[in-house]
Design an enzyme around this catalytic site. Structure first.
Site, PDB file in Angstrom:
ATOM      1  N   LYS A  62     -42.929 -83.648 -34.581  1.00 56.32           N
ATOM      2  CA  LYS A  62     -44.274 -83.704 -33.989  1.00 56.32           C
ATOM      3  C   LYS A  62     -45.224 -82.837 -34.790  1.00 56.32           C
ATOM      4  CE  LYS A  62     -45.305 -81.736 -29.953  1.00 56.32           C
ATOM      5  NZ  LYS A  62     -45.119 -81.546 -28.501  1.00 56.32           N
ATOM      6  N   LYS A  73     -49.214 -81.184 -34.942  1.00 56.86           N
ATOM      7  CA  LYS A  73     -50.459 -80.860 -34.258  1.00 56.86           C
ATOM      8  C   LYS A  73     -51.625 -81.473 -35.024  1.00 56.86           C
ATOM      9  CE  LYS A  73     -48.384 -78.207 -31.239  1.00 56.86           C
ATOM     10  NZ  LYS A  73     -48.444 -78.427 -29.774  1.00 56.86           N
ATOM     11  N   ASP A  81     -49.939 -84.354 -31.491  1.00 56.75           N
ATOM     12  CA  ASP A  81     -50.319 -83.575 -30.308  1.00 56.75           C
ATOM     13  C   ASP A  81     -51.701 -82.982 -30.534  1.00 56.75           C
ATOM     14  OD1 ASP A  81     -50.530 -81.931 -28.110  1.00 56.75           O
ATOM     15  OD2 ASP A  81     -48.711 -80.768 -28.531  1.00 56.75           O
ATOM     16  N   GLU A 133     -50.082 -87.018 -27.801  1.00 63.46           N
ATOM     17  CA  GLU A 133     -49.849 -86.073 -26.696  1.00 63.46           C
ATOM     18  C   GLU A 133     -51.117 -85.297 -26.358  1.00 63.46           C
ATOM     19  OE1 GLU A 133     -47.030 -82.108 -26.178  1.00 63.46           O
ATOM     20  OE2 GLU A 133     -46.300 -83.843 -27.299  1.00 63.46           O
ATOM     21  N   GLU A 147     -47.592 -81.033 -19.923  1.00 61.88           N
ATOM     22  CA  GLU A 147     -47.293 -79.605 -20.013  1.00 61.88           C
ATOM     23  C   GLU A 147     -48.339 -78.755 -19.289  1.00 61.88           C
ATOM     24  OE1 GLU A 147     -48.482 -77.487 -23.949  1.00 61.88           O
ATOM     25  OE2 GLU A 147     -47.973 -79.533 -24.540  1.00 61.88           O
ATOM     26  N   ASP A 174     -42.857 -79.384 -17.655  1.00 63.30           N
ATOM     27  CA  ASP A 174     -42.755 -78.030 -18.195  1.00 63.30           C
ATOM     28  C   ASP A 174     -42.050 -77.175 -17.151  1.00 63.30           C
ATOM     29  OD1 ASP A 174     -44.305 -75.990 -20.329  1.00 63.30           O
ATOM     30  OD2 ASP A 174     -43.921 -75.112 -18.365  1.00 63.30           O
ATOM     31  N   HIS A 216     -41.668 -80.852 -22.304  1.00 68.81           N
ATOM     32  CA  HIS A 216     -42.324 -79.894 -23.182  1.00 68.81           C
ATOM     33  C   HIS A 216     -41.475 -78.634 -23.271  1.00 68.81           C
ATOM     34  CE1 HIS A 216     -45.144 -76.327 -23.525  1.00 68.81           C
ATOM     35  NE2 HIS A 216     -45.356 -76.965 -24.659  1.00 68.81           N
ATOM     36  N   ALA A 217     -41.311 -78.107 -24.489  1.00 73.46           N
ATOM     37  CA  ALA A 217     -40.536 -76.877 -24.653  1.00 73.46           C
ATOM     38  C   ALA A 217     -41.075 -76.032 -25.794  1.00 73.46           C
ATOM     39  CB  ALA A 217     -39.057 -77.197 -24.896  1.00 73.46           C
ATOM     40  N   GLU A 273     -38.243 -81.453 -26.452  1.00 72.64           N
ATOM     41  CA  GLU A 273     -38.867 -80.732 -27.563  1.00 72.64           C
ATOM     42  C   GLU A 273     -38.021 -79.521 -27.951  1.00 72.64           C
ATOM     43  OE1 GLU A 273     -43.284 -79.106 -28.870  1.00 72.64           O
ATOM     44  OE2 GLU A 273     -42.774 -79.166 -26.744  1.00 72.64           O
TER      45      GLU A 273
END
Length: 429
Positions: A218, A220, A248, A274, A301, A324, A351-352, A382
């Site tokens: 993933k 950003k 994301d 995301e 999240e 989350d 989400h992690a 994640e």
């Protein structure tokens, strides 16, 4: 009778901004942090309950204050009574009129209640000698339904429907538990994709992710479109055509911007987009989902409670639910979210991306596989590769899969040396 004798809090902050780990379009310099609590009893068994709320630095003092405000509602309470009926315990704390007035069921107080409930679950699982995922997975459908507050949900999910989902998943539970222990649970990694990384570091980490067995990465996005196109081209060339690439935006865009931006990036065969807009904007997510199809929309999240998840599902606004472990009201509310996802046939990819989140949310995903959705297909948790060394039972990911934890508890317990070494007051002094 054993009672809770103390709820100790610690403001813990890790200086991840130094290396730009965690950087994205909305959070350029995060310091991954935890507003942390330790629940102690006079039971004499040496067991403690650990819980926390993930933050990114400033504001952790506010969240820690909320944990401290929760303490009087727990200290002196009978431990066996609290743990025996966690559904009632959850509703009592979430439904307290004066605590509720600060939300209701959202914001720092709701997250503090979630941390307190998660600490109780940690204590309960430790008393049972089981990891949380297994402890939840061995409950009967009726016991699982009793954990959920169905208020505000029955127009989408009734207790009877939840029972039907759980009973349908009962056959094969033992086989799925064995499969988890043998194969683990699929992971995807955000490690290559932090926005502050150089192109060279991005390419190197992408190649390493493939070598480590991850089937998806993933990145950003959202600060600059030209930069995003360049970075995605580097990532796609580095991982090849068979590896998924999700993006994301961390809530960066208005609705029209999101649709246009994703269209400009769609050539890179996106696994999902995301958090394209405000986490509270259900109708905005629905418009984006229609506008960017067939690219899936993922979010969750920052969804503040089960009602937001319900509406996202009712509006067909998401194709991927991202629960989350520390945003909503603890394990109980996340059980509700998992049941909602199962009712609407939407996959859950938790989400992690934060301190301790890998350690804790893996239990919820594994419980979902065993007892709720009964599937692992097209699902992944994640994974980020930093800060695990601060936990008593750190996450283990091998060949792109989470290994099923066997240590009793929720995985939230941090090493005492790490708590002391990264306590904010100690660092400031």
């Amino acid at each position: 009778m054993a009672v809770i004798t103390a709820v100790d809090t610690v403001d813990i902050r890790f200086p991840t901004s130094v290396s730009l780990d965690g950087s994205d379009a909305m959070n350029p310099d995060p310091d991954y942090s935890a507003a942390y609590l330790v629940m102690r009893t006079d039971a004499g068994d040496g067991l403690e309950g650990h819980g926390f709320v993930f933050t990114i630095g400033r504001g952790n003092d506010v969240q820690t204050a909320a944990l401290q405000a929760l303490a009087p509602y727990l200290i002196g309470e009978d431990v066996d009574t609290l743990l025996a009926d966690m559904g009632a315990t959850s509703q009592r704390l979430v439904g307290d009129s004066q605590l509720r007035w600060l939300g209701p069921e959202k914001g720092v107080m709701h997250m503090a209640i979630g941390a307190g409930l998660n600490a109780l679950w940690d204590l309960r699982a430790k008393r049972a000698g089981q990891p949380l995922w297994l402890h939840l997975a061995t409950l009967s459908p009726e016991e699982i339904v009793s954990l959920v507050d169905f208020r505000y949900l029955t127009d989408a999910l009734t207790p009877d429907e939840a029972l039907q989902i759980l009973r349908a998943a009962e056959p094969g539970r033992a086989e799925r538990i064995a499969r988890l222990r043998d194969e683990g649970y699929p992971a995807y990694t955000t490690t290559p994709g932090w926005l502050g990384y150089s192109d060279e570091k991005l390419a190197r980490l992408c190649r390493e992710a493939v070598d480590d067995g991850f089937g998806q990465i993933k990145l950003k996005v959202g600060a600059n479109l030209d930069d995003d196109i360049r970075r995605l081209r580097i990532a796609r060339e580095s991982v090849g055509g068979q590896i998924g690439i999700a993006i994301d935006a961390n809530q960066r865009w208005d609705v029209p911007d999101a649709i246009a931006w994703v269209a400009a990036l769609a050539e890179f065969d996106l696994a999902w987009v995301e958090e394209p807009t405000s986490p509270d904007d259900v109708l905005g997510h629905a418009a984006i989902a229609r506008g960017v199809a067939p690219v899936p929309v993922a979010t969750g999240e920052h969804a503040q409670n089960r009602v937001i998840f319900k509406q996202l599902l009712q509006a067909e606004a998401i194709s991927v639910m991202q629960i989350d472990a520390t945003r909503v009201g603890g394990v109980n509310e996340n059980v509700a979210n998992l049941l909602l996802a199962a009712k609407f046939g939407v996959r859950v990819c938790p989400h992690a991306g934060g301190v301790g989140l890998c350690e804790t949310v893996q239990h919820l995903a594994m419980f979902d596989f065993v007892s709720v959705s009964a599937t692992i297909d097209d699902r992944c948790i994640e994974y980020v590769d930093h800060l695990h060394e601060h936990f008593v039972t750190p996450t283990v990911v091998e060949r792109g899969r989470y290994r099923a934890p066997e240590a009793p508890g929720t995985g939230a317990e941090m090493l005492s040396a790490s708590m002391a070494g990264y306590a904010w007051r100690a660092a400031a002094a």
